[in-house]
Design a protein around this motif. Structure first.
Motif, PDB file in Angstrom:
ATOM      1  N   THR A  45     -20.459  -9.247 -25.860  1.00  0.00           N
ATOM      2  CA  THR A  45     -19.451  -8.258 -25.498  1.00  0.00           C
ATOM      3  C   THR A  45     -20.076  -6.919 -25.154  1.00  0.00           C
ATOM      4  O   THR A  45     -20.967  -6.439 -25.865  1.00  0.00           O
ATOM      5  CB  THR A  45     -18.466  -8.074 -26.672  1.00  0.00           C
ATOM      6  OG1 THR A  45     -17.911  -9.346 -27.018  1.00  0.00           O
ATOM      7  CG2 THR A  45     -17.355  -7.103 -26.314  1.00  0.00           C
ATOM      8  N   TYR A  82      -9.827  -8.517 -33.363  1.00  0.00           N
ATOM      9  CA  TYR A  82     -10.934  -9.237 -32.729  1.00  0.00           C
ATOM     10  C   TYR A  82     -10.985 -10.701 -33.148  1.00  0.00           C
ATOM     11  O   TYR A  82     -11.446 -11.552 -32.382  1.00  0.00           O
ATOM     12  CB  TYR A  82     -12.255  -8.515 -32.989  1.00  0.00           C
ATOM     13  CG  TYR A  82     -12.473  -7.449 -31.939  1.00  0.00           C
ATOM     14  CD1 TYR A  82     -12.847  -7.793 -30.646  1.00  0.00           C
ATOM     15  CD2 TYR A  82     -12.247  -6.106 -32.215  1.00  0.00           C
ATOM     16  CE1 TYR A  82     -13.006  -6.843 -29.661  1.00  0.00           C
ATOM     17  CE2 TYR A  82     -12.403  -5.144 -31.233  1.00  0.00           C
ATOM     18  CZ  TYR A  82     -12.782  -5.529 -29.951  1.00  0.00           C
ATOM     19  OH  TYR A  82     -12.918  -4.581 -28.966  1.00  0.00           O
ATOM     20  N   TYR A 126     -11.119 -13.688 -30.462  1.00  0.00           N
ATOM     21  CA  TYR A 126     -11.999 -14.860 -30.604  1.00  0.00           C
ATOM     22  C   TYR A 126     -11.208 -16.154 -30.467  1.00  0.00           C
ATOM     23  O   TYR A 126     -11.599 -17.066 -29.717  1.00  0.00           O
ATOM     24  CB  TYR A 126     -12.711 -14.813 -31.959  1.00  0.00           C
ATOM     25  CG  TYR A 126     -13.418 -16.102 -32.306  1.00  0.00           C
ATOM     26  CD1 TYR A 126     -14.633 -16.436 -31.702  1.00  0.00           C
ATOM     27  CD2 TYR A 126     -12.864 -17.002 -33.220  1.00  0.00           C
ATOM     28  CE1 TYR A 126     -15.275 -17.634 -32.022  1.00  0.00           C
ATOM     29  CE2 TYR A 126     -13.497 -18.188 -33.526  1.00  0.00           C
ATOM     30  CZ  TYR A 126     -14.698 -18.508 -32.928  1.00  0.00           C
ATOM     31  OH  TYR A 126     -15.328 -19.693 -33.222  1.00  0.00           O
ATOM     32  N   HIS A 146     -17.882  -8.915 -36.839  1.00  0.00           N
ATOM     33  CA  HIS A 146     -17.368 -10.275 -36.663  1.00  0.00           C
ATOM     34  C   HIS A 146     -18.519 -11.224 -36.307  1.00  0.00           C
ATOM     35  O   HIS A 146     -19.250 -10.995 -35.340  1.00  0.00           O
ATOM     36  CB  HIS A 146     -16.315 -10.295 -35.551  1.00  0.00           C
ATOM     37  CG  HIS A 146     -15.461 -11.516 -35.558  1.00  0.00           C
ATOM     38  ND1 HIS A 146     -15.953 -12.785 -35.318  1.00  0.00           N
ATOM     39  CD2 HIS A 146     -14.129 -11.675 -35.788  1.00  0.00           C
ATOM     40  CE1 HIS A 146     -14.976 -13.662 -35.378  1.00  0.00           C
ATOM     41  NE2 HIS A 146     -13.869 -13.016 -35.669  1.00  0.00           N
ATOM     42  N   ILE A 183     -16.760  -5.377 -33.638  1.00  0.00           N
ATOM     43  CA  ILE A 183     -17.489  -6.378 -32.860  1.00  0.00           C
ATOM     44  C   ILE A 183     -18.774  -6.741 -33.598  1.00  0.00           C
ATOM     45  O   ILE A 183     -19.154  -7.915 -33.695  1.00  0.00           O
ATOM     46  CB  ILE A 183     -17.794  -5.843 -31.452  1.00  0.00           C
ATOM     47  CG1 ILE A 183     -16.490  -5.680 -30.661  1.00  0.00           C
ATOM     48  CG2 ILE A 183     -18.755  -6.761 -30.704  1.00  0.00           C
ATOM     49  CD1 ILE A 183     -16.651  -4.900 -29.367  1.00  0.00           C
ATOM     50  N   HIS A 220     -14.231   0.056 -31.764  1.00  0.00           N
ATOM     51  CA  HIS A 220     -14.649  -1.227 -31.202  1.00  0.00           C
ATOM     52  C   HIS A 220     -15.993  -1.724 -31.746  1.00  0.00           C
ATOM     53  O   HIS A 220     -16.058  -2.812 -32.328  1.00  0.00           O
ATOM     54  CB  HIS A 220     -14.698  -1.140 -29.674  1.00  0.00           C
ATOM     55  CG  HIS A 220     -13.359  -0.927 -29.054  1.00  0.00           C
ATOM     56  ND1 HIS A 220     -12.408  -1.918 -28.979  1.00  0.00           N
ATOM     57  CD2 HIS A 220     -12.801   0.184 -28.499  1.00  0.00           C
ATOM     58  CE1 HIS A 220     -11.322  -1.448 -28.392  1.00  0.00           C
ATOM     59  NE2 HIS A 220     -11.532  -0.174 -28.104  1.00  0.00           N
TER      60      HIS A 220
END
Length: 347
Positions: A6, A305, A309, A26, A23, A19
Motif C-alpha cells: 500500500t 483496514y 483487507y 495490520h 497499515i 493511515h
C-alpha cells in the motif's frame, strides 16, 4: 497470507496519523511508501519504505496493490481516476469528491475494472459513535423520533492550511466535517426523503462557510446535524430521543489525540474512554424508569483496514462503499442548494 502493498499519496497529518500507523500495524498490509512533494518525512518514521517523487512513480510500481488518496479534496477525483485506471484498488479520504457526478463516475469505473474503492469515513469507528449505534440497535430507546449530532469546537482563528480557508468548490466546513456526520446519519437511518440546510460564515475574516445546520427529513423522525467553530462550551455531541427514552453522549474518542501525541495503536488496549465520558441513558424497562451511565465501546480505526483487507482478498463489500460515498455527496449538494434557495430540497 496475502500481503497488500500500500502507498499513500501524502504524508502530512492524514498519512502520518490516520493511515500509516494502522497499515503498519495490520499484518496483511505492507506500507511501501508515500508520494512526498517537498518535505521528505516518511522514512524518518518508517526507514524501509520509499519516498515516491511523483504519482506516476506509484502507479508504475507493480508491487503497489492499494493506493490511499489522502490529498486535498479538490484532487480526489483526478487522482483516484488515475489510480483505478492503473489497475489499483483505492481508499479515498473524505470528502469523497467535489460533486456527486464525479463520485458516481469513480464508482462505475471501479466496478468496470473489478477493483475495490472505499471511502475513509473513519468516524464510524470512533468509540462515541459505536456506543450510540449500540444503544440505538438495542431498541432500549424504542422508536427513534429525534436525533441531533453536533461536531463543534472553539477555534476562532483561521486555519493555516490555505486549501481549507480559500474559497473554492472544495472548501468549507460542510465539506470538511459535514461528510463525517452525514455518513454517520445515513449509516444509522438510511437515505432521507428531504433536507433543509443553513450555512453561514461566523468567524471574523473567514471567507468560507464555518457553520452549518442540516435537517434530514424521514417519515418517522428528524435528524439534525450541526457544525461550528465558536462553541466554547459544548452540549452533548449525540442526543438521541426515542419513544421510550433518551441517550446523551459526548464526542470523546481518544484515538486522534493519542495518535497526534505520537502514540502507536495496538491490538490489545487501544483507546478506552474514561468513565467520566460515558453516555447517559434515561429510559424505562419493565415499566420502571431508570437513568444510568453506559460504558463506551472501544474505537479502533484498524477495523476499517480489516474491512479493506476482507474486501480485496475475499471480495466482500468495502467497509464504506463508493455507493455510500455517492449518497453523502448527494446530501452535500442538496444542502448547498437548500441553503442557497432557502427551501427544503426533496431527494
Amino acid at each position: 497470507m496475502h500481503i497488500i502493498k500500500t502507498a499513500l499519496l501524502s504524508y502530512g497529518m492524514s498519512g502520518n496519523v490516520f493511515h500509516a500507523p494502522f497499515i503498519d500495524l495490520h499484518p496483511a498490509f505492507e506500507l511501501t511508501g508515500s508520494w512526498e512533494r517537498s518535505k521528505k518525512l516518511i522514512q524518518n518514521d518508517y526507514p524501509l519504505v520509499k519516498s515516491y517523487p511523483s504519482l506516476e512513480s506509484i502507479l508504475e510500481d507493480n508491487d503497489v496493490e492499494l493506493v490511499v488518496v489522502n490529498t486535498p479534496t479538490g484532487t480526489h477525483y483526478d487522482f483516484t481516476k488515475k489510480v483505478l485506471e492503473a489497475g489499483k484498488h483505492a481508499v479515498v479520504e473524505k470528502a469523497f469528491t467535489i460533486t456527486a457526478a464525479e463520485a458516481e463516475e469513480l464508482e462505475k469505473l471501479a466496478k468496470e475494472k473489478g477493483l475495490k474503492l472505499a471511502v475513509f469515513q473513519n468516524r464510524r469507528w470512533d468509540s462515541d459513535f459505536k456506543t450510540v449505534k449500540k444503544i440505538i440497535d438495542s431498541d432500549i430507546l424504542g422508536e427513534i423520533v429525534e436525533v441531533t449530532f453536533s461536531y463543534e469546537a472553539y477555534l476562532p482563528a483561521l486555519n493555516t492550511k490555505a486549501h481549507l480557508e480559500e474559497p473554492s468548490p472544495a472548501a468549507g466546513l460542510i465539506r470538511d466535517r459535514g461528510p463525517h456526520m452525514i455518513d454517520q446519519a445515513l449509516f444509522l437511518f438510511g437515505y432521507p426523503k428531504a433536507i433543509f440546510a443553513d450555512l453561514a460564515i461566523m468567524r471574523t475574516n473567514s471567507r468560507v462557510n464555518d457553520y452549518f445546520e442540516l435537517i434530514l427529513y424521514y417519515n418517522d423522525k428528524r435528524v439534525r446535524l450541526k457544525g461550528g467553530f465558536l462553541a466554547r462550551e459544548m452540549a452533548p455531541s449525540y442526543i438521541v430521543h426515542g419513544k421510550k427514552g433518551s441517550f446523551l453522549k459526548n464526542r470523546a474518542d481518544q484515538q486522534e489525540d493519542r495518535l497526534l501525541a505520537g502514540e502507536k495503536p495496538n491490538n490489545t488496549d487501544w483507546c478506552a474512554e474514561p468513565e467520566k465520558e460515558w453516555g447517559v441513558l434515561h429510559a424505562e424497562k419493565d415499566g420502571k424508569e431508570f437513568t444510568e451511565k453506559i460504558p463506551s465501546e472501544k474505537g479502533n480505526y484498524l477495523d476499517f483496514y480489516e474491512g479493506v483487507y476482507q474486501a480485496i482478498v475475499n471480495d466482500s463489500s468495502e467497509p464504506v462503499t463508493a455507493t455510500e460515498g455517492v449518497q453523502t455527496m448527494k446530501i452535500i449538494e442538496a444542502a448547498l442548494k437548500s441553503a442557497k434557495d432557502g427551501q427544503i430540497v426533496k431527494l
